[in-house]
Scaffold this motif. Sequence first.
Motif, PDB file in Angstrom:
ATOM      1  N   GLN A 120     -41.655  84.992 -32.236  1.00 12.44           N
ATOM      2  CA  GLN A 120     -40.312  85.915 -32.669  1.00 12.44           C
ATOM      3  C   GLN A 120     -39.677  86.153 -31.240  1.00 12.44           C
ATOM      4  O   GLN A 120     -40.389  86.574 -30.140  1.00 12.44           O
ATOM      5  CB  GLN A 120     -40.691  87.220 -33.206  1.00 12.44           C
ATOM      6  N   THR A 121     -38.282  85.747 -31.136  1.00 15.21           N
ATOM      7  CA  THR A 121     -37.596  86.233 -29.963  1.00 15.21           C
ATOM      8  C   THR A 121     -36.794  87.539 -30.383  1.00 15.21           C
ATOM      9  O   THR A 121     -36.874  88.466 -29.693  1.00 15.21           O
ATOM     10  CB  THR A 121     -36.752  84.980 -29.615  1.00 15.21           C
ATOM     11  N   ASN A 122     -36.036  87.378 -31.642  1.00 16.86           N
ATOM     12  CA  ASN A 122     -35.281  88.352 -31.844  1.00 16.86           C
ATOM     13  C   ASN A 122     -35.619  88.896 -33.390  1.00 16.86           C
ATOM     14  O   ASN A 122     -35.905  90.100 -33.591  1.00 16.86           O
ATOM     15  CB  ASN A 122     -33.556  88.121 -31.992  1.00 16.86           C
ATOM     16  N   VAL A 123     -35.986  87.935 -34.331  1.00 15.43           N
ATOM     17  CA  VAL A 123     -36.425  88.170 -35.621  1.00 15.43           C
ATOM     18  C   VAL A 123     -37.531  87.431 -35.834  1.00 15.43           C
ATOM     19  O   VAL A 123     -37.864  86.389 -35.318  1.00 15.43           O
ATOM     20  CB  VAL A 123     -35.177  88.073 -36.731  1.00 15.43           C
ATOM     21  N   THR A 124     -38.558  87.648 -36.891  1.00 17.95           N
ATOM     22  CA  THR A 124     -39.542  87.049 -37.278  1.00 17.95           C
ATOM     23  C   THR A 124     -39.291  85.628 -37.539  1.00 17.95           C
ATOM     24  O   THR A 124     -38.211  84.923 -38.229  1.00 17.95           O
ATOM     25  CB  THR A 124     -39.924  87.506 -38.595  1.00 17.95           C
ATOM     26  N   GLY A 125     -39.909  84.689 -36.721  1.00 20.08           N
ATOM     27  CA  GLY A 125     -39.888  83.288 -37.270  1.00 20.08           C
ATOM     28  C   GLY A 125     -38.597  82.514 -36.573  1.00 20.08           C
ATOM     29  O   GLY A 125     -38.241  81.468 -37.266  1.00 20.08           O
ATOM     30  N   ASP A 126     -37.951  83.245 -35.706  1.00 16.90           N
ATOM     31  CA  ASP A 126     -36.496  82.531 -35.199  1.00 16.90           C
ATOM     32  C   ASP A 126     -36.858  81.475 -34.052  1.00 16.90           C
ATOM     33  O   ASP A 126     -35.921  80.939 -33.570  1.00 16.90           O
ATOM     34  CB  ASP A 126     -35.591  83.736 -34.838  1.00 16.90           C
ATOM     35  N   THR A 127     -38.006  81.214 -33.527  1.00 17.51           N
ATOM     36  CA  THR A 127     -38.092  80.319 -32.537  1.00 17.51           C
ATOM     37  C   THR A 127     -39.442  79.334 -32.960  1.00 17.51           C
ATOM     38  O   THR A 127     -40.409  79.681 -33.254  1.00 17.51           O
ATOM     39  CB  THR A 127     -38.510  81.242 -31.415  1.00 17.51           C
ATOM     40  N   MET A 128     -39.036  78.249 -32.985  1.00 14.84           N
ATOM     41  CA  MET A 128     -39.989  77.094 -32.793  1.00 14.84           C
ATOM     42  C   MET A 128     -40.521  76.834 -31.626  1.00 14.84           C
ATOM     43  O   MET A 128     -39.987  76.842 -30.493  1.00 14.84           O
ATOM     44  CB  MET A 128     -39.145  75.903 -33.207  1.00 14.84           C
ATOM     45  N   THR A 129     -41.646  76.737 -31.558  1.00 19.83           N
ATOM     46  CA  THR A 129     -42.553  76.399 -30.274  1.00 19.83           C
ATOM     47  C   THR A 129     -43.188  75.057 -30.579  1.00 19.83           C
ATOM     48  O   THR A 129     -43.710  74.568 -31.597  1.00 19.83           O
ATOM     49  CB  THR A 129     -43.636  77.360 -29.770  1.00 19.83           C
ATOM     50  N   ASP A 152     -34.449  75.719 -25.525  1.00 25.01           N
ATOM     51  CA  ASP A 152     -33.870  76.956 -25.228  1.00 25.01           C
ATOM     52  C   ASP A 152     -34.825  77.596 -23.954  1.00 25.01           C
ATOM     53  O   ASP A 152     -34.049  78.275 -23.026  1.00 25.01           O
ATOM     54  CB  ASP A 152     -33.787  77.962 -26.249  1.00 25.01           C
ATOM     55  N   ARG A 153     -36.081  77.484 -24.021  1.00 28.49           N
ATOM     56  CA  ARG A 153     -36.812  77.878 -23.015  1.00 28.49           C
ATOM     57  C   ARG A 153     -38.067  76.915 -22.941  1.00 28.49           C
ATOM     58  O   ARG A 153     -38.458  76.150 -23.882  1.00 28.49           O
ATOM     59  CB  ARG A 153     -37.413  79.258 -23.376  1.00 28.49           C
ATOM     60  N   ILE A 154     -38.273  76.925 -21.419  1.00 25.88           N
ATOM     61  CA  ILE A 154     -39.411  75.929 -21.044  1.00 25.88           C
ATOM     62  C   ILE A 154     -40.550  76.766 -20.259  1.00 25.88           C
ATOM     63  O   ILE A 154     -40.071  77.297 -19.148  1.00 25.88           O
ATOM     64  CB  ILE A 154     -38.802  74.613 -20.395  1.00 25.88           C
ATOM     65  N   THR A 155     -41.810  76.558 -20.442  1.00 24.41           N
ATOM     66  CA  THR A 155     -42.812  77.128 -19.707  1.00 24.41           C
ATOM     67  C   THR A 155     -43.628  75.964 -19.259  1.00 24.41           C
ATOM     68  O   THR A 155     -44.337  75.243 -19.953  1.00 24.41           O
ATOM     69  CB  THR A 155     -43.412  78.274 -20.716  1.00 24.41           C
ATOM     70  N   ALA A 163     -35.127  79.596 -18.408  1.00 26.65           N
ATOM     71  CA  ALA A 163     -35.093  81.046 -19.075  1.00 26.65           C
ATOM     72  C   ALA A 163     -33.981  80.678 -20.552  1.00 26.65           C
ATOM     73  O   ALA A 163     -32.949  79.681 -20.171  1.00 26.65           O
ATOM     74  CB  ALA A 163     -34.696  82.111 -18.663  1.00 26.65           C
ATOM     75  N   ALA A 164     -33.847  81.384 -21.369  1.00 29.49           N
ATOM     76  CA  ALA A 164     -32.790  81.220 -22.426  1.00 29.49           C
ATOM     77  C   ALA A 164     -31.411  81.333 -21.988  1.00 29.49           C
ATOM     78  O   ALA A 164     -31.027  82.247 -20.968  1.00 29.49           O
ATOM     79  CB  ALA A 164     -32.933  82.333 -23.509  1.00 29.49           C
ATOM     80  N   GLY A 165     -30.620  80.275 -22.140  1.00 26.91           N
ATOM     81  CA  GLY A 165     -29.291  80.301 -21.631  1.00 26.91           C
ATOM     82  C   GLY A 165     -29.072  79.864 -20.061  1.00 26.91           C
ATOM     83  O   GLY A 165     -28.066  79.798 -19.566  1.00 26.91           O
ATOM     84  N   GLY A 166     -30.120  79.510 -19.483  1.00 29.40           N
ATOM     85  CA  GLY A 166     -30.214  79.307 -18.007  1.00 29.40           C
ATOM     86  C   GLY A 166     -30.422  77.633 -17.902  1.00 29.40           C
ATOM     87  O   GLY A 166     -30.584  76.689 -18.569  1.00 29.40           O
ATOM     88  N   VAL A 167     -30.784  77.288 -16.432  1.00 28.41           N
ATOM     89  CA  VAL A 167     -31.129  75.818 -16.246  1.00 28.41           C
ATOM     90  C   VAL A 167     -32.453  75.998 -15.684  1.00 28.41           C
ATOM     91  O   VAL A 167     -33.235  76.987 -15.429  1.00 28.41           O
ATOM     92  CB  VAL A 167     -30.149  75.298 -15.437  1.00 28.41           C
ATOM     93  N   ILE A 168     -33.226  74.860 -15.414  1.00 28.16           N
ATOM     94  CA  ILE A 168     -34.465  74.849 -14.938  1.00 28.16           C
ATOM     95  C   ILE A 168     -34.330  75.215 -13.309  1.00 28.16           C
ATOM     96  O   ILE A 168     -33.543  74.915 -12.600  1.00 28.16           O
ATOM     97  CB  ILE A 168     -35.085  73.323 -14.908  1.00 28.16           C
ATOM     98  N   ASP A 169     -35.238  75.934 -12.860  1.00 21.41           N
ATOM     99  CA  ASP A 169     -35.501  76.514 -11.947  1.00 21.41           C
ATOM    100  C   ASP A 169     -36.287  75.462 -11.048  1.00 21.41           C
ATOM    101  O   ASP A 169     -37.749  75.317 -11.081  1.00 21.41           O
ATOM    102  CB  ASP A 169     -36.232  77.812 -11.670  1.00 21.41           C
ATOM    103  N   ALA A 170     -35.998  74.589 -10.249  1.00 27.73           N
ATOM    104  CA  ALA A 170     -36.682  73.565  -9.685  1.00 27.73           C
ATOM    105  C   ALA A 170     -37.531  73.742  -8.606  1.00 27.73           C
ATOM    106  O   ALA A 170     -38.688  73.208  -8.917  1.00 27.73           O
ATOM    107  CB  ALA A 170     -35.293  72.734  -8.915  1.00 27.73           C
ATOM    108  N   VAL A 187     -42.452  74.230 -25.147  1.00 27.86           N
ATOM    109  CA  VAL A 187     -40.905  74.225 -25.310  1.00 27.86           C
ATOM    110  C   VAL A 187     -40.826  75.099 -26.429  1.00 27.86           C
ATOM    111  O   VAL A 187     -41.285  75.143 -27.539  1.00 27.86           O
ATOM    112  CB  VAL A 187     -40.482  72.626 -25.579  1.00 27.86           C
ATOM    113  N   GLU A 188     -39.476  75.815 -26.302  1.00 29.51           N
ATOM    114  CA  GLU A 188     -39.110  76.611 -27.447  1.00 29.51           C
ATOM    115  C   GLU A 188     -37.673  76.313 -27.750  1.00 29.51           C
ATOM    116  O   GLU A 188     -36.977  76.133 -26.788  1.00 29.51           O
ATOM    117  CB  GLU A 188     -39.148  78.000 -26.712  1.00 29.51           C
TER     118      GLU A 188
END
Length: 193
Positions: A120-129, A152-155, A163-170, A187-188
């Motif tokens: 969950q990012t905002n609502v239940t089940g809204d993010t695939m991992t 959208d996000r990479i860890t 981060a969401a809306g960002g670019v990769i921090d090299a 990966v999200e």
Amino acid sequence: MKTVNQIKSHYYGKNKKYQAGAVMITDIIIWGGVVLGAMAFIFFLNRVALPFIKGWQEASAISSHMKAAAAIYSGAPSFTGLNNATVTNPNSNIIDPKYLPGGNVINNQFGGTATFGVTQTNVTGDTMTYTDTLIPTSSCPHVANQLASDADRITVAGTMVKAAGGVIDANSLNDQCKSAAFVTLLVEKFKNS
């Protein structure tokens, strides 16, 4: 047409006698250079080209798996219910069969495994991992950079590098990829992105 003696005379000089089996220093230098060049090429392939190619292949597989799963859930309000059992079903056509050894397991290019999930990012089940394990240090940056536009996000190794809306921090990506011999990549993808 020149005779053999004329050719020998040309290469070894008129006053020098050719001896069968004699090795010239230039022959040693030339063949030594060829061997060193071949070794350098093999080193290059092993250290640079192969990790890039494997990383690209793994990123392509992750991207296609996630896109196929997102397409299945396109009409649903969330990704709720998405897991390995769902995507490894032979009728789902989400995962290429070459990645499926059986038992709801998804293999990757490196001998690790992959796991689909939902968070969950905002609502239940809204993010695939998509969690991918045993990514080698040498291929890690290639995988993450290749996925940057699809995710959208990479860890990497527990630290968010995009981060969401960002670019990769090299810098962070480099540090995390080098934090261990093998790392885990998360990966999200958001439902409505």
